[in-house]
Each structure stands twice: as structure tokens, then as C-alpha cells.
Design a protein around this motif. Structure first.
Motif, PDB file in Angstrom:
ATOM      1  N   SER A  35      -6.011  -3.080   1.347  1.00 18.04           N
ATOM      2  CA  SER A  35      -5.942  -4.179   2.298  1.00 18.04           C
ATOM      3  C   SER A  35      -5.379  -5.436   1.638  1.00 18.04           C
ATOM      4  N   ALA A  36      -4.862  -6.325   2.463  1.00 22.83           N
ATOM      5  CA  ALA A  36      -4.204  -7.522   1.931  1.00 22.83           C
ATOM      6  C   ALA A  36      -5.168  -8.419   1.170  1.00 22.83           C
ATOM      7  N   GLU A  37      -6.444  -8.443   1.570  1.00 21.10           N
ATOM      8  CA  GLU A  37      -7.393  -9.315   0.883  1.00 21.10           C
ATOM      9  C   GLU A  37      -7.589  -8.915  -0.572  1.00 21.10           C
TER      10      GLU A  37
ATOM     11  N   GLN B   1       0.829  -1.191   0.000  1.00 18.15           N
ATOM     12  CA  GLN B   1       0.000   0.000   0.000  1.00 18.15           C
ATOM     13  C   GLN B   1       0.869   1.247   0.000  1.00 18.15           C
ATOM     14  N   SER B   2       0.434   2.332   0.630  1.00 17.54           N
ATOM     15  CA  SER B   2       1.029   3.637   0.349  1.00 17.54           C
ATOM     16  C   SER B   2       2.496   3.759   0.732  1.00 17.54           C
TER      17      SER B   2
ATOM     18  N   GLY C 186      -0.072  -3.291   5.554  1.00 19.22           N
ATOM     19  CA  GLY C 186      -0.573  -3.737   6.845  1.00 19.22           C
ATOM     20  C   GLY C 186      -1.413  -2.698   7.548  1.00 19.22           C
ATOM     21  N   CYS C 187      -1.132  -1.407   7.277  1.00 13.46           N
ATOM     22  CA  CYS C 187      -1.883  -0.338   7.950  1.00 13.46           C
ATOM     23  C   CYS C 187      -3.381  -0.520   7.772  1.00 13.46           C
ATOM     24  N   ASN C 188      -3.798  -0.909   6.565  1.00 14.09           N
ATOM     25  CA  ASN C 188      -5.222  -1.009   6.288  1.00 14.09           C
ATOM     26  C   ASN C 188      -5.881  -2.222   6.930  1.00 14.09           C
ATOM     27  N   ASN C 189      -5.088  -3.123   7.492  1.00 16.52           N
ATOM     28  CA  ASN C 189      -5.643  -4.285   8.186  1.00 16.52           C
ATOM     29  C   ASN C 189      -5.522  -4.169   9.696  1.00 16.52           C
TER      30      ASN C 189
END
Length: 643
Positions: free
Chosen positions: A203-205, A110-111, A436-439
């Protein structure tokens, strides 16, 4: 030698010339081939045409196109070197020039992986980095953002394809990927190509193949819809829309709604927040709907004229009102807003701006560059920064999670389908990952999801041993030295579940964070730590790549002893970052004594008479200062939370 077959030739992109042969978009000038691998290159030409493919490092290879014009040839990439060329001749010629052979790495996340050298990122010393970026042995390939509910075979690239590393091509490229490539090219002495396939706030998904989500808890509705629709976008929209409308109906019954044409400052239920700024960074940890409101003064000479309201960013969605009239709706956490207020609504004197922000994940709020938060009329500006009144209208923690909208880059599988699957047969040495931040907030799920994602990628690339190195989340949010319930710490711990797979490694970044910036600027050190993992574990160089780990803990009276598999030291007189807990759930910062040989740390804490667990750097933004003899930070850990 590994043999890799690149995907079917249907819908191949032209390679910048008008000849008959069409090639995949990732086959082009300036590319890097993974050395000593076989690569089967498909193409499209005239039906039945004879095609001769001549690599400058080997003998020509011939193929005949079938009735649809499809053909394929297999080449063996040479040992590191170049530049080389590849000529495709079907009567006309396509020349692929300035090709290098070396090491190729896929860089994703991600970012913090997307964060460009300059652009919106502006990493540490970015101007100097750009000035010094001319390096013909480093090549860059940046995947264009795209989503798909079904796996795609083709992909587009920013900049037209592979680019030489120059001061002109680096500024908008992933800083982490570029610095990683630079490190490897320098230390290995070979050309390095990096593929930037990233999307901030994801997100990881979204990066995981559907088959590998089967064993992951959650996403039941999304998985069912993906299977039922089988790639039919209209069907997906129908299924998703029905779920979202049902969720919104339940939400509406609870939502507090304020009149939008009245200023509510000072009323019960309203508080003040300094804007711009994400609300989680200001201590409001929630997803939900929040009303922001402010009185503004409209000058007499603005009356009857159109004005524009600017916001640097709103996470995630908003509906904006002027004196109670809706003027705009916006989407996208990283999208600037510029909303027109019709001239007939603009009256001299007091006016009320109301922004209803909906955040379904991440930080939430009106945030970004303060200079971009203002209203303007005919070139005259008035700042909108400062205290705004706000009210929480709905806290989503009281409800089941909102259905992910089908057009979202966070919908399960959509980024894998569009931005990884089309690359799956291009030979790469390995992957680096920063996400990982988004999870955060879903640590237990992530401990299952993340390894499944890695397995899915390895299967897709037909390489079960493909190296995979990742960055553990940096410190973020308010510094706290004893925070046993930290969700950021829990997610960091869940990231370590991937280490149960072979050929993986973690680059700790806990010490590189910023309490008020989720995008820390020192990407050079992040990339260096990732490169140490590759140099040691993949390329066999004798370099330290990891700090010692705690391998044993024991209790004697009020003391807990931790044993490390190598020497550690504190960077100041006091060893910081440890906490002790007892069976009643009480936790206290611990005094730590490190043995002379650095392998034993003894902990005590006032109020903890019978410790049962110890944790290190377990907080959103902790204060640990324990390092290896090579100055690599000890990875945060908890003796009571094994993965």
C-alpha cells in the motif's frame, strides 16, 4: 547544476575487493551516474589515511580520513558517455569500472511494477524479449526487499549491485522498469540506469515518510506507535501486539466456527467455489475469514504414510486442517504452501481438508497455478483443483479495520524507511510509479495520501521539482458498462490528485487490463506511455504524451455536451464508455456523438431526462474506446468528481 550529498559513511558495504576503502553499496562496477550532477561519495578507510580519488574524466580529488576513518569526496558527473572508471587509492586501490554517465530513474510500486520479464510475471513475448535484451547502454539496480520502522542509511541489492542489461540479468528484473529504460536509451541516445525498488501487494502508506503521513486521515494508531517507539522494534511489537489481540477478541465473538473434522458440503450457509482462484475475481468482494473444505479419497497404499498438501498461493493467511487436526499455518499472499500430514493421521478412505483463510486486504482466497494445487505421497499426485465448499465465517466490513501487523510490508512507512530513504542522496532524474491496487476501497484517503507520498520523496531527494510519472490502474474484474459505485474507478480518479503537483503525469492503462488477471502482460506499452511523458515533459521532445481531456460540460434539455481540449475519436462505429446520471442517482449507458473536429461529445441516455453528470470508463473493467489522434486512450473521468 544540482549538488547531491550521499548519506553518512557508517556501515558502508565493501565493493567486492579486499582493499581498505569501503564504499556505499550503490557505488560499484557498471553503475550509471546522473549526468551533470555533483555527487558526494563517502567512504571508510584507516583513520587518518590520505585518499586520492581519480575519475577517468577529471582531475584527481584528495581527502583525509578522520579519526573514525570516514572521508568524503565530491565529483561532478560528466555529460552522457563512458565507459569511465573511478580509482580510490589509500595505499591500496579500489577500482570502480565500466561506469556510464546518463539518465537515472527510480522505479517503484507494487506488483505491476515489480512484475519481472520472466520469473512469476512472464510478460508478453517474454522469451523473445530476453533473447534480445543485450544492451550495454541500459543498467539495472534491484533493491533487496526489506522493512524497517525507522529510516535506514544502508541498503542491499540483488545480484550484487549494478548490472549490465543482458539476457542473463533481465529475466528477474522489473519488466516495466527495463522497457522504460530501453525506450529512453533508444530515443534519447544516452545511457539509462533504472533502480527497481518494488514490493508486490503493498500500500502507498508503506512507501510514505512518517512526517508526510501527518496530514493524511487514518493510520492514527500506527502513527502514534511509530512516534512512541522511535525505532525500538521491541517496543513496536509490544504496542502492535496489544492492539491486534484486542481486535481479535472482538472478532471472535462474532465468528462462525465450523467443526473441522466433518465434511459440511451442502449444509445451509455453505456454497461452492472453483479453486484455485481469488474470491474477489469470483464476485465475493470482502475481507474476512472464509472456511474452504473438501472431501478427498486416500488410496489404500497411502495409509500410514506421510503425505504433502500443496497450494500455489493463499491470500493472506491460513490455518490448514486434515481430519480436524491442525497441520500447518501459513503467511504471505504470494508464498506457495507445502504442508506435511503426519503418517499417523493418514487413513484409507475419505478424508476432510479444511483451510481457514484470513484476508485483511486485497483479493483473498486460494489462488495461482492449478498445477501446483495437489496432494502427494511418495511421488504420486492427486489434484486438489475443482469445486470446494466454502462458508464466510467473518466479514471484516462489520468491524473496524484490523491493525496492521508490525512485520507486514504494508505497515505505514516501513518500505520508505528501508527501500527508498537509503537511496535518497543518489542523484536520479525522476521517478516512475505503478501502484494503487492495494488501496482500492480507500479512494478518499488515497487522494490525500498519494500527493503526500510524492512530496515526501521530493523532499528526501532534495529535489522539489523531481519528475514523477505514474500508471493509472488498468481495467480488472468482470466487465461492466454502467457501474457508478466502482471502487476501482474511484481509486483511478483519486490517483489523478497527484496531477495538481508540478512535473507529474499519468500514463493511462485502462485499455491494457485483463478481467481475470490483475497483472496484465503488455508491460511494453505501459513503459512506452511512461516514456512518452518523460520525453515530452522532462526532455522536451516533440512527442504526444497524453490524450485530450474533458475541460467543460454543459446541459441542454436531455443532452449533456462535453468539450475536449483536442480531437478524440472512437475506434469503432459506436463511441462507447460514457454513462449519464441524474440528480436522483440514476445512471444509464449513454449514446455518444462526436463532432467532426473531434472536440465535442454529445451524450443522451434513455431514462435520463435531466442529466447532471457524465462519466467515462467508470467501472472496474469498462468498455471505453475513445482515443487521441496519436492512439493514446482518454483517461477515465467523472464530471461530478473533480480532484
Amino acid at each position: 547544476m544540482k549538488k547531491v550529498i550521499i548519506a553518512a559513511a557508517a556501515a558502508m558495504a565493501a565493493t567486492g575487493v579486499s582493499a581498505a576503502v569501503k564504499l556505499p553499496a550503490y557505488i560499484g562496477n557498471n553503475m550509471v551516474l546522473q549526468q551533470n550532477t555533483e555527487i558526494t561519495i563517502p567512504g571508510v578507510t584507516k583513520p587518518g589515511a590520505k585518499v586520492t580519488v581519480t575519475p577517468s574524466w577529471a582531475a584527481p580529488v584528495k581527502a583525509t580520513a578522520d579519526a573514525e576513518g570516514n572521508f568524503a569526496v565530491t565529483l561532478t558527473a560528466p555529460a552522457a558517455g563512458g565507459p569511465f572508471s573511478i580509482i580510490f587509492d589509500d595505499g591500496d586501490t579500489v577500482a570502480i569500472e565500466n561506469v556510464l554517465s546518463g539518465e537515472v530513474w527510480l522505479c517503484s510500486g507494487q506488483s505491476n511494477m515489480e512484475m519481472p520479464v520472466v520469473g512469476w510475471g512472464r510478460v508478453m513475448d517474454c522469451d523473445t524479449e530476453v533473447a534480445l535484451a543485450n544492451n550495454p547502454n541500459v543498467r539495472l539496480l534491484q533493491v533487496h526487499k526489506n522493512i524497517s520502522t525507522a529510516p535506514l542509511e544502508t541498503v542491499d541489492f540483488n545480484g550484487g549491485g549494478w548490472m549490465e542489461c543482458t539476457s542473463a540479468t533481465v529475466p528477474e528484473f522489473s519488466a516495466c522498469a527495463y522497457f522504460y529504460a530501453r525506450e529512453l536509451a533508444d530515443k534519447l541516445g544516452v545511457p539509462v540506469g533504472v533502480i527497481d525498488t518494488t514490493w508486490g501487494g503493498t500500500s502507498a502508506e508503506a512507501w510514505t515518510p512518517l512526517a508526510y503521513l501527518e496530514s493524511v486521515p487514518g493510520f492514527d494508531d500506527e502513527k502514534a506507535d511509530l512516534k512512541e517507539a522511535a525505532g525500538d522494534v521491541a517496543k513496536m511489537q509490544e504496542l502492535n501486539g496489544a492492539r491486534y489481540n484486542e481486535w481479535k477478541a472482538k472478532l471472535a465473538a462474532d465468528e462462525k466456527v465450523a467443526s473441522k473434522d466433518v465434511y459440511h458440503g451442502g449444509e445451509e450457509g455453505w456454497s461452492k467455489m472453483q479453486l484455485p482462484g481469488n474470491w474477489e475475481s469470483k464476485g465475493m468482494y470482502m475481507d474476512g475469514i472464509v472456511y474452504f473444505q473438501r472431501n478427498v479419497d486416500i488410496p489404500a497404499d497411502w495409509a500410514g504414510k506421510q503425505i504433502t498438501i500443496h497450494f500455489p498461493g493463499i491470500d493472506d493467511e491460513d490455518v490448514t486442517y486434515f481430519n480436524g487436526q491442525e497441520i500447518a499455518r501459513g503467511w504471505g499472499w504470494n508464498t506457495e504452501r507445502a504442508y506435511k500430514v503426519p503418517a499417523d493421521l493418514v487413513k484409507a478412505g475419505k478424508a476432510v481438508i479444511t483451510v481457514v483463510v484470513t484476508d485483511t486486504g486485497g483479493e483473498g482466497g486460494i489462488y495461482g497455478d492449478a498445477s501446483k494445487m495437489y496432494m502427494e505421497c511418495e511421488g504420486e499426485r492427486k489434484s486438489l483443483t475443482g469445486n470446494w465448499d466454502y462458508m464466510v465465517s467473518s466479514d471484516f466490513s462489520k468491524f473496524p479495520p484490523a491493525p496492521i501487523t508490525i512485520g507486514s510490508s504494508n505497515y505505514p512507512t516501513v518500505l520508505y524507511n528501508a527501500m527508498v530513504n537509503p537511496l535518497r542522496n543518489f542523484p536520479v532524474k525522476g521517478c516512475i510509479w505503478y501502484q494503487g491496487c492495494n488501496n482500492v476501497g480507500r479512494a478518499d484517503q488515497y487522494a490525500v495520501l498519494f500527493p503526500q507520498m510524492v512530496k515526501g520523496w521530493r523532499d528526501a531527494f532534495n529535489n522539489p521539482d523531481m519528475p514523477f510519472y505514474f500508471v493509472q490502474l488498468a481495467g480488472y474484474l468482470a466487465p461492466k458498462f454502467c457501474q457508478p459505485e466502482s471502487e476501482w474507478a474511484a481509486l483511478r480518479n483519486s490517483q489523478l490528485a497527484v496531477l495538481n503537483l508540478d512535473n507529474t503525469g499519468v500514463a493511462a492503462a485502462i485499455d491494457l487490463g485483463n478481467p481475470v488477471d490483475i497483472h496484465p502482460k503488455n508491460k511494453q506499452e505501459v513503459a512506452r506511455r511512461l516514456s512518452l511523458l518523460a520525453r515530452n515533459k522532462t526532455y522536451g521532445q516533440d512527442v504526444a504524451c497524453e490524450a485530450p481531456k474533458c475541460i467543460k460540460s454543459s446541459v441542454s434539455g436531455d443532452k449533456m455536451t462535453l468539450t475536449f481540449n483536442g480531437p478524440v475519436h472512437a475506434t469503432s462505429a459506436a463511441a462507447l464508455g460514457f454513462i449519464l446520471g441524474d440528480k436522483s442517482g440514476n445512471w444509464q449507458p449513454a449514446k455518444a456523438e462526436i463532432s467532426k473536429d473531434g472536440t465535442i461529445v454529445t451524450l443522451t441516455a434513455p431514462g435520463i431526462k435531466k442529466p447532471v453528470a457524465a462519466r467515462y470508463d467508470w467501472a472496474d473493467y469498462p468498455n471505453g474506446n475513445i482515443y487521441s489522434s496519436d492512439n493514446l486512450p482518454v483517461v477515465p473521468f467523472a464530471t461530478d468528481k473533480k480532484i
